[in-house]
Scaffold this motif. Structure first.
Motif, PDB file in Angstrom:
ATOM      1  N   THR A   6     -21.474 106.200  37.842  1.00  0.00           N
ATOM      2  CA  THR A   6     -20.092 105.736  37.865  1.00  0.00           C
ATOM      3  C   THR A   6     -19.803 104.565  36.932  1.00  0.00           C
ATOM      4  O   THR A   6     -18.739 103.979  37.005  1.00  0.00           O
ATOM      5  N   LEU A   7     -20.718 104.222  36.067  1.00  0.00           N
ATOM      6  CA  LEU A   7     -20.472 103.100  35.158  1.00  0.00           C
ATOM      7  C   LEU A   7     -19.509 103.517  34.052  1.00  0.00           C
ATOM      8  O   LEU A   7     -19.790 104.444  33.298  1.00  0.00           O
ATOM      9  N   PRO A   8     -18.362 102.836  33.945  1.00  0.00           N
ATOM     10  CA  PRO A   8     -17.416 103.178  32.883  1.00  0.00           C
ATOM     11  C   PRO A   8     -17.937 102.714  31.527  1.00  0.00           C
ATOM     12  O   PRO A   8     -18.739 101.793  31.429  1.00  0.00           O
ATOM     13  N   GLU A   9     -17.443 103.355  30.491  1.00  0.00           N
ATOM     14  CA  GLU A   9     -17.869 103.055  29.127  1.00  0.00           C
ATOM     15  C   GLU A   9     -16.677 102.631  28.284  1.00  0.00           C
ATOM     16  O   GLU A   9     -15.533 102.942  28.589  1.00  0.00           O
ATOM     17  N   THR A  10     -16.988 101.935  27.201  1.00  0.00           N
ATOM     18  CA  THR A  10     -15.994 101.579  26.201  1.00  0.00           C
ATOM     19  C   THR A  10     -16.663 101.729  24.847  1.00  0.00           C
ATOM     20  O   THR A  10     -17.883 101.869  24.763  1.00  0.00           O
ATOM     21  N   ASP A  11     -15.865 101.724  23.795  1.00  0.00           N
ATOM     22  CA  ASP A  11     -16.450 101.824  22.455  1.00  0.00           C
ATOM     23  C   ASP A  11     -16.161 100.544  21.672  1.00  0.00           C
ATOM     24  O   ASP A  11     -15.460  99.648  22.146  1.00  0.00           O
ATOM     25  N   ALA A  12     -16.721 100.447  20.489  1.00  0.00           N
ATOM     26  CA  ALA A  12     -16.606  99.237  19.678  1.00  0.00           C
ATOM     27  C   ALA A  12     -15.148  98.900  19.361  1.00  0.00           C
ATOM     28  O   ALA A  12     -14.751  97.731  19.417  1.00  0.00           O
ATOM     29  N   TRP A  13     -14.360  99.890  19.023  1.00  0.00           N
ATOM     30  CA  TRP A  13     -12.958  99.645  18.680  1.00  0.00           C
ATOM     31  C   TRP A  13     -12.203  99.069  19.872  1.00  0.00           C
ATOM     32  O   TRP A  13     -11.467  98.085  19.732  1.00  0.00           O
ATOM     33  N   GLU A  14     -12.361  99.671  21.066  1.00  0.00           N
ATOM     34  CA  GLU A  14     -11.669  99.168  22.258  1.00  0.00           C
ATOM     35  C   GLU A  14     -12.107  97.746  22.591  1.00  0.00           C
ATOM     36  O   GLU A  14     -11.283  96.903  22.942  1.00  0.00           O
ATOM     37  N   LEU A  15     -13.395  97.476  22.472  1.00  0.00           N
ATOM     38  CA  LEU A  15     -13.906  96.132  22.743  1.00  0.00           C
ATOM     39  C   LEU A  15     -13.357  95.136  21.733  1.00  0.00           C
ATOM     40  O   LEU A  15     -12.895  94.055  22.104  1.00  0.00           O
ATOM     41  N   PHE A  16     -13.387  95.497  20.465  1.00  0.00           N
ATOM     42  CA  PHE A  16     -12.870  94.610  19.427  1.00  0.00           C
ATOM     43  C   PHE A  16     -11.428  94.223  19.718  1.00  0.00           C
ATOM     44  O   PHE A  16     -11.066  93.047  19.675  1.00  0.00           O
ATOM     45  N   ASP A  83     -26.729  96.722  24.426  1.00  0.00           N
ATOM     46  CA  ASP A  83     -28.125  96.635  24.029  1.00  0.00           C
ATOM     47  C   ASP A  83     -28.201  97.040  22.567  1.00  0.00           C
ATOM     48  O   ASP A  83     -27.185  96.996  21.869  1.00  0.00           O
ATOM     49  N   ASP A  84     -29.355  97.475  22.108  1.00  0.00           N
ATOM     50  CA  ASP A  84     -29.490  97.827  20.693  1.00  0.00           C
ATOM     51  C   ASP A  84     -28.846  99.161  20.348  1.00  0.00           C
ATOM     52  O   ASP A  84     -28.657  99.482  19.186  1.00  0.00           O
ATOM     53  N   GLY A  85     -28.515  99.961  21.355  1.00  0.00           N
ATOM     54  CA  GLY A  85     -27.856 101.239  21.118  1.00  0.00           C
ATOM     55  C   GLY A  85     -28.792 102.411  20.998  1.00  0.00           C
ATOM     56  O   GLY A  85     -28.354 103.534  20.776  1.00  0.00           O
ATOM     57  N   ILE A  86     -30.092 102.189  21.147  1.00  0.00           N
ATOM     58  CA  ILE A  86     -31.043 103.287  20.989  1.00  0.00           C
ATOM     59  C   ILE A  86     -30.949 104.278  22.136  1.00  0.00           C
ATOM     60  O   ILE A  86     -30.799 105.464  21.930  1.00  0.00           O
ATOM     61  N   ASP A  87     -31.046 103.809  23.383  1.00  0.00           N
ATOM     62  CA  ASP A  87     -30.937 104.744  24.501  1.00  0.00           C
ATOM     63  C   ASP A  87     -30.021 104.257  25.621  1.00  0.00           C
ATOM     64  O   ASP A  87     -29.746 104.989  26.542  1.00  0.00           O
ATOM     65  N   GLY A  88     -29.529 103.047  25.543  1.00  0.00           N
ATOM     66  CA  GLY A  88     -28.582 102.539  26.525  1.00  0.00           C
ATOM     67  C   GLY A  88     -29.198 102.079  27.830  1.00  0.00           C
ATOM     68  O   GLY A  88     -28.491 101.633  28.724  1.00  0.00           O
ATOM     69  N   ASP A  89     -30.506 102.180  27.964  1.00  0.00           N
ATOM     70  CA  ASP A  89     -31.173 101.836  29.214  1.00  0.00           C
ATOM     71  C   ASP A  89     -30.985 100.365  29.594  1.00  0.00           C
ATOM     72  O   ASP A  89     -30.695 100.046  30.740  1.00  0.00           O
ATOM     73  N   VAL A 105     -17.667  95.829  35.299  1.00  0.00           N
ATOM     74  CA  VAL A 105     -18.525  96.099  34.144  1.00  0.00           C
ATOM     75  C   VAL A 105     -18.107  97.361  33.405  1.00  0.00           C
ATOM     76  O   VAL A 105     -17.467  98.249  33.966  1.00  0.00           O
ATOM     77  N   GLN A 106     -18.487  97.395  32.140  1.00  0.00           N
ATOM     78  CA  GLN A 106     -18.430  98.592  31.310  1.00  0.00           C
ATOM     79  C   GLN A 106     -19.679  98.569  30.431  1.00  0.00           C
ATOM     80  O   GLN A 106     -20.291  97.515  30.232  1.00  0.00           O
ATOM     81  N   ILE A 107     -20.008  99.727  29.903  1.00  0.00           N
ATOM     82  CA  ILE A 107     -21.128  99.861  28.971  1.00  0.00           C
ATOM     83  C   ILE A 107     -20.544 100.057  27.571  1.00  0.00           C
ATOM     84  O   ILE A 107     -19.612 100.844  27.395  1.00  0.00           O
ATOM     85  N   LEU A 108     -21.073  99.347  26.598  1.00  0.00           N
ATOM     86  CA  LEU A 108     -20.667  99.547  25.209  1.00  0.00           C
ATOM     87  C   LEU A 108     -21.450 100.720  24.648  1.00  0.00           C
ATOM     88  O   LEU A 108     -22.663 100.628  24.436  1.00  0.00           O
ATOM     89  N   VAL A 109     -20.760 101.826  24.430  1.00  0.00           N
ATOM     90  CA  VAL A 109     -21.403 103.025  23.892  1.00  0.00           C
ATOM     91  C   VAL A 109     -21.958 102.720  22.504  1.00  0.00           C
ATOM     92  O   VAL A 109     -21.258 102.183  21.652  1.00  0.00           O
ATOM     93  N   GLY A 110     -23.220 103.026  22.297  1.00  0.00           N
ATOM     94  CA  GLY A 110     -23.855 102.821  21.004  1.00  0.00           C
ATOM     95  C   GLY A 110     -24.337 101.398  20.769  1.00  0.00           C
ATOM     96  O   GLY A 110     -24.942 101.112  19.743  1.00  0.00           O
ATOM     97  N   GLY A 111     -24.026 100.502  21.700  1.00  0.00           N
ATOM     98  CA  GLY A 111     -24.504  99.126  21.617  1.00  0.00           C
ATOM     99  C   GLY A 111     -24.159  98.434  20.314  1.00  0.00           C
ATOM    100  O   GLY A 111     -23.185  98.741  19.631  1.00  0.00           O
TER     101      GLY A 111
END
Length: 141
Positions: A6-16, A83-89, A105-111
């Motif tokens: 259930t962790l929501p995600e966001t991308d670099a553009w939305e975060l910026f 994180d570094d964006g390799i696997d998101g762990d 919280v949200q997760i930054l897709v691709g770190g």
């Protein structure tokens, strides 16, 4: 690897744009202090995952977020974990721990990798120039 469905995600553009518009958002980087010092998203907070050895009550598959910093985090802020964006762990583990503490919280897709690839600036020893993240106040500086 998905640790929490259930962790929501966001991308670099939305975060910026959230940062630029002055929304209550803070990047939390779960990588090691050494990796963080090399390069990170401007204004990010480093809450590194640490190897096992913490008490069992806070352990999460052998890793925990350093709890000394959690008490200073505001429940009114959205924490975007990266994180570094390799696997998101690392981002997922960080987000799970913050979410368990009652934080949004949200997760930054691709770190940080996708952040950099999308052309946004980074800070640190290996800082990259790109689109500057401003305060959102309209002033240039």
């Amino acid at each position: 690897m998905t640790l929490h469905a259930t962790l929501p995600e966001t991308d670099a553009w939305e975060l910026f744009w959230a940062i630029k518009q002055g929304k209550p958002v803070k990047v939390v980087d779960g990588r090691s202090p050494e990796a963080f010092a090399r390069e990170h998203i401007p204004g990010a907070l480093n809450l590194p995952l640490v190897a096992s050895g913490a008490d069992a009550a806070t352990a999460d598959a052998g890793c925990v977020v350093q709890t000394t910093s959690l008490s200073s985090l505001s429940p009114d802020v959205l924490y975007v974990c990266c994180d570094d964006g390799i696997d998101g762990d690392v981002a997922e583990r960080t987000a799970c721990r913050l979410q368990a503490a009652g934080l949004k919280v949200q997760i930054l897709v691709g770190g940080i990798d996708w952040w950099r690839r999308d052309g946004y600036s980074t800070e640190g020893e290996n800082a990259q120039t790109g689109t500057r993240v401003g305060c959102g106040c309209g002033r240039r500086g």
